[in-house]
Design a protein around this motif. Structure first.
Motif, PDB file in Angstrom:
ATOM      1  N   LEU A 140       0.842  -1.193   0.000  1.00 37.58           N
ATOM      2  CA  LEU A 140       0.000   0.000   0.000  1.00 37.58           C
ATOM      3  C   LEU A 140       0.878   1.245   0.000  1.00 37.58           C
ATOM      4  N   ALA A 141       0.506   2.208  -0.849  1.00 32.83           N
ATOM      5  CA  ALA A 141       1.296   3.421  -1.031  1.00 32.83           C
ATOM      6  C   ALA A 141       0.757   4.548  -0.166  1.00 32.83           C
ATOM      7  N   LEU A 142       1.638   5.171   0.602  1.00 35.72           N
ATOM      8  CA  LEU A 142       1.243   6.308   1.427  1.00 35.72           C
ATOM      9  C   LEU A 142       0.891   7.478   0.523  1.00 35.72           C
ATOM     10  N   PRO A 143      -0.338   8.008   0.622  1.00 39.23           N
ATOM     11  CA  PRO A 143      -0.735   9.102  -0.278  1.00 39.23           C
ATOM     12  C   PRO A 143      -0.068  10.412   0.110  1.00 39.23           C
ATOM     13  N   ALA A 144       0.308  11.179  -0.904  1.00 39.35           N
ATOM     14  CA  ALA A 144       0.885  12.490  -0.645  1.00 39.35           C
ATOM     15  C   ALA A 144      -0.166  13.455  -0.142  1.00 39.35           C
ATOM     16  N   ASP A 145      -1.380  13.301  -0.624  1.00 37.19           N
ATOM     17  CA  ASP A 145      -2.494  14.154  -0.215  1.00 37.19           C
ATOM     18  C   ASP A 145      -3.189  13.518   0.980  1.00 37.19           C
ATOM     19  N   THR A 204       6.013   4.774   1.452  1.00 35.70           N
ATOM     20  CA  THR A 204       6.274   5.532   0.235  1.00 35.70           C
ATOM     21  C   THR A 204       7.074   4.637  -0.718  1.00 35.70           C
ATOM     22  N   PRO A 205       7.065   4.928  -2.025  1.00 35.94           N
ATOM     23  CA  PRO A 205       7.911   4.146  -2.942  1.00 35.94           C
ATOM     24  C   PRO A 205       9.379   4.142  -2.525  1.00 35.94           C
ATOM     25  N   SER A 235      -4.190   4.549  -7.362  1.00 36.88           N
ATOM     26  CA  SER A 235      -4.981   3.408  -6.892  1.00 36.88           C
ATOM     27  C   SER A 235      -4.750   3.130  -5.410  1.00 36.88           C
ATOM     28  N   GLY A 236      -3.669   3.690  -4.853  1.00 39.49           N
ATOM     29  CA  GLY A 236      -3.314   3.414  -3.469  1.00 39.49           C
ATOM     30  C   GLY A 236      -2.482   2.159  -3.293  1.00 39.49           C
TER      31      GLY A 236
END
Length: 248
Positions: A140-145, A204-205, A235-236
């Motif tokens: 799961l990717a931490l969203p910047a927003d 994060t990536p 997509s998250g």
């Protein structure tokens, strides 16, 4: 964690049928690009009900699936009796063999909440890789927003036994990087069937790359699962492609 679908793996298959097809298609493209063929052997970490590992076993790949959920594995063994499935903690795998490819989908890595557990799992995976093995890993990717969580908010079941819908609510603690998901399942008459919840670690990536490199992998790519050309991970969910380079 309380997961309604983990306790009802036949319903899990119903909800995530399309997702499994996306998984295997992504893997086949990566195998062709980086190996030029299907791998001779494959390990699926967090295999669930076995759809991904079963897909490749049907094509002649010597495939093994591991998971920590016994009911999910029971269904996997019924569906694919010729595939080897093992109940195991991915942080401490010891299968006694190595594989040309390792895959991991279904938010498996994101169920680990600390850097220590993530590192232990990636080192455990590395110990099961042949030199140059390809790893395809979802996280799961931490969203910047702060306001944007791109994960699914609606789930549908439509089977002869049960027709139901679920709505999901997400709350992100950015300091701990933990995402709390709460789902409410209702039948077709609107009656509440069950509420479940889970917590997922987001990365994060750049953080995912660091974890992989420390475990002995050369990172080939990190991209959005559904939108490979988007850098913002809408997509998250992100997918990392990496080669095992050295013994961790």
């Amino acid at each position: 964690m309380r997961n309604f679908l983990y306790r009802n793996p036949d319903l899990y298959d119903e909800v995530y049928a399309g997702t499994n097809r996306l998984d295997t298609g992504l893997c086949e493209r990566a195998f062709q690009q980086y190996l030029g063929r299907l791998p001779g052997s494959l390990l699926d970490v967090g295999c669930g009900t076995g759809e991904d590992v079963g897909h490749f076993a049907r094509q002649g790949v010597a495939a093994v699936g591991v998971d920590l959920q016994p009911l999910m594995l029971q269904r996997a063994k019924l569906k694919y009796p010729d595939v080897t499935f093992t109940e195991a903690d991915m942080r401490h795998l010891d299968l006694g063999r190595r594989f040309e490819a390792v895959i991991s989908f279904g938010y498996a890595l994101s169920n680990l909440h600390t850097d220590t557990d993530i590192a232990a799992t990636l080192h455990s995976i590395a110990r099961h890789c042949t030199p140059g093995a390809l790893l395809i890993l979802e996280a799961l990717a931490l969203p910047a927003d702060r306001a944007v969580i791109g994960l699914p908010r609606h789930f549908t079941l439509d089977t002869p036994e049960l027709r139901a819908r679920a709505s999901a609510r997400y709350d992100l603690d950015r300091r701990s990087r933990l995402l709390h998901r709460r789902r409410s399942w209702h039948d077709e008459d609107g009656m509440l069937l069950e509420e479940d919840s889970a917590r997922f670690r987001m990365l994060t990536p750049a953080e995912l790359r660091i974890h992989l490199e420390r475990a002995g992998f050369d990172v080939l790519d990190v991209h959005d699962r559904e939108h490979p050309d988007r850098a913002d991970m809408p997509s998250g969910v992100m997918v990392a492609l990496a080669r095992y380079a050295t013994r961790p």
